[in-house]
Design a protein around this motif. Structure first.
Motif, PDB file in Angstrom:
ATOM      1  N   MET A 191       0.810  -1.194   0.000  1.00 60.66           N
ATOM      2  CA  MET A 191       0.000   0.000   0.000  1.00 60.66           C
ATOM      3  C   MET A 191       0.863   1.272   0.000  1.00 60.66           C
ATOM      4  SD  MET A 191      -3.085   0.339  -0.388  1.00 60.66           S
ATOM      5  CE  MET A 191      -4.703   0.061   0.166  1.00 60.66           C
ATOM      6  N   GLY A 192       2.112   1.137   0.418  1.00 59.85           N
ATOM      7  CA  GLY A 192       3.015   2.285   0.508  1.00 59.85           C
ATOM      8  C   GLY A 192       3.291   2.944  -0.838  1.00 59.85           C
ATOM      9  N   VAL A 237       2.407   7.351  -4.968  1.00 59.80           N
ATOM     10  CA  VAL A 237       2.016   7.740  -6.321  1.00 59.80           C
ATOM     11  C   VAL A 237       0.804   8.664  -6.274  1.00 59.80           C
ATOM     12  CG1 VAL A 237       1.063   6.877  -8.490  1.00 59.80           C
ATOM     13  CG2 VAL A 237       3.006   5.722  -7.451  1.00 59.80           C
ATOM     14  N   LEU A 238      -0.185   8.332  -5.456  1.00 55.32           N
ATOM     15  CA  LEU A 238      -1.375   9.176  -5.342  1.00 55.32           C
ATOM     16  C   LEU A 238      -1.036  10.543  -4.752  1.00 55.32           C
ATOM     17  CD1 LEU A 238      -4.076   6.607  -4.171  1.00 55.32           C
ATOM     18  CD2 LEU A 238      -3.813   7.660  -6.422  1.00 55.32           C
ATOM     19  N   THR A 239      -0.114  10.575  -3.799  1.00 57.92           N
ATOM     20  CA  THR A 239       0.308  11.848  -3.218  1.00 57.92           C
ATOM     21  C   THR A 239       1.018  12.710  -4.256  1.00 57.92           C
ATOM     22  OG1 THR A 239       0.582  10.758  -1.083  1.00 57.92           O
ATOM     23  CG2 THR A 239       1.644  12.895  -1.356  1.00 57.92           C
ATOM     24  N   MET A 292      -0.247  16.293  -5.681  1.00 55.57           N
ATOM     25  CA  MET A 292       0.586  17.495  -5.572  1.00 55.57           C
ATOM     26  C   MET A 292       0.796  18.136  -6.952  1.00 55.57           C
ATOM     27  SD  MET A 292       2.046  17.669  -2.236  1.00 55.57           S
ATOM     28  CE  MET A 292       3.710  18.165  -2.323  1.00 55.57           C
ATOM     29  N   VAL A 293       1.060  17.291  -7.947  1.00 53.66           N
ATOM     30  CA  VAL A 293       1.250  17.823  -9.303  1.00 53.66           C
ATOM     31  C   VAL A 293      -0.054  18.439  -9.799  1.00 53.66           C
ATOM     32  CG1 VAL A 293       1.709  17.183 -11.705  1.00 53.66           C
ATOM     33  CG2 VAL A 293       3.171  16.310  -9.882  1.00 53.66           C
ATOM     34  N   GLY A 294      -1.160  17.775  -9.562  1.00 53.30           N
ATOM     35  CA  GLY A 294      -2.463  18.306  -9.969  1.00 53.30           C
ATOM     36  C   GLY A 294      -2.777  19.622  -9.282  1.00 53.30           C
ATOM     37  N   ALA A 295      -2.454  19.722  -7.993  1.00 50.57           N
ATOM     38  CA  ALA A 295      -2.687  20.970  -7.265  1.00 50.57           C
ATOM     39  C   ALA A 295      -1.802  22.083  -7.826  1.00 50.57           C
ATOM     40  CB  ALA A 295      -2.414  20.762  -5.780  1.00 50.57           C
TER      41      ALA A 295
END
Length: 89
Positions: free
Chosen positions: A1-2, A7-9, A13-16
């Motif tokens: 899960m790590g 990857v989701l973080t 961050m890139v999307g933000a």
């Protein structure tokens, strides 16, 4: 899960960052009326400036035509507005 969480973080961050950059760009970009006002104030719209640019272009073209017709190095002249009448001192 790590690794999935990392990857989701990163994607969040890139999307933000992209979202923030796009929002700032939209806020800073002038509207249509402001663009029209800026275009009217451009120095190229001034008739005196337009005449000066046209005169400069005429002088450059005349110098280039004369340079093509003569063996003299017209770039070495001190006064370019004077025609060829021998070497200028």
């Amino acid at each position: 899960m790590g690794p999935v969480r990392k990857v989701l973080t990163v994607v969040a961050m890139v999307g933000a960052g992209i979202g923030l950059g796009s929002a700032l760009f939209a806020l800073v970009t002038p509207g249509e009326l402001q663009k029209q006002a800026m275009l009217k104030e451009m120095p190229e719209k001034d008739p005196r400036r337009t005449d000066e640019v046209a005169r400069t272009q005429e002088l450059v073209m005349a110098t280039l035509q004369e340079a093509a017709a003569t063996q003299e190095n017209v770039a070495r002249r001190k006064n370019w507005t004077v025609g060829s009448g021998g070497r200028s001192a």
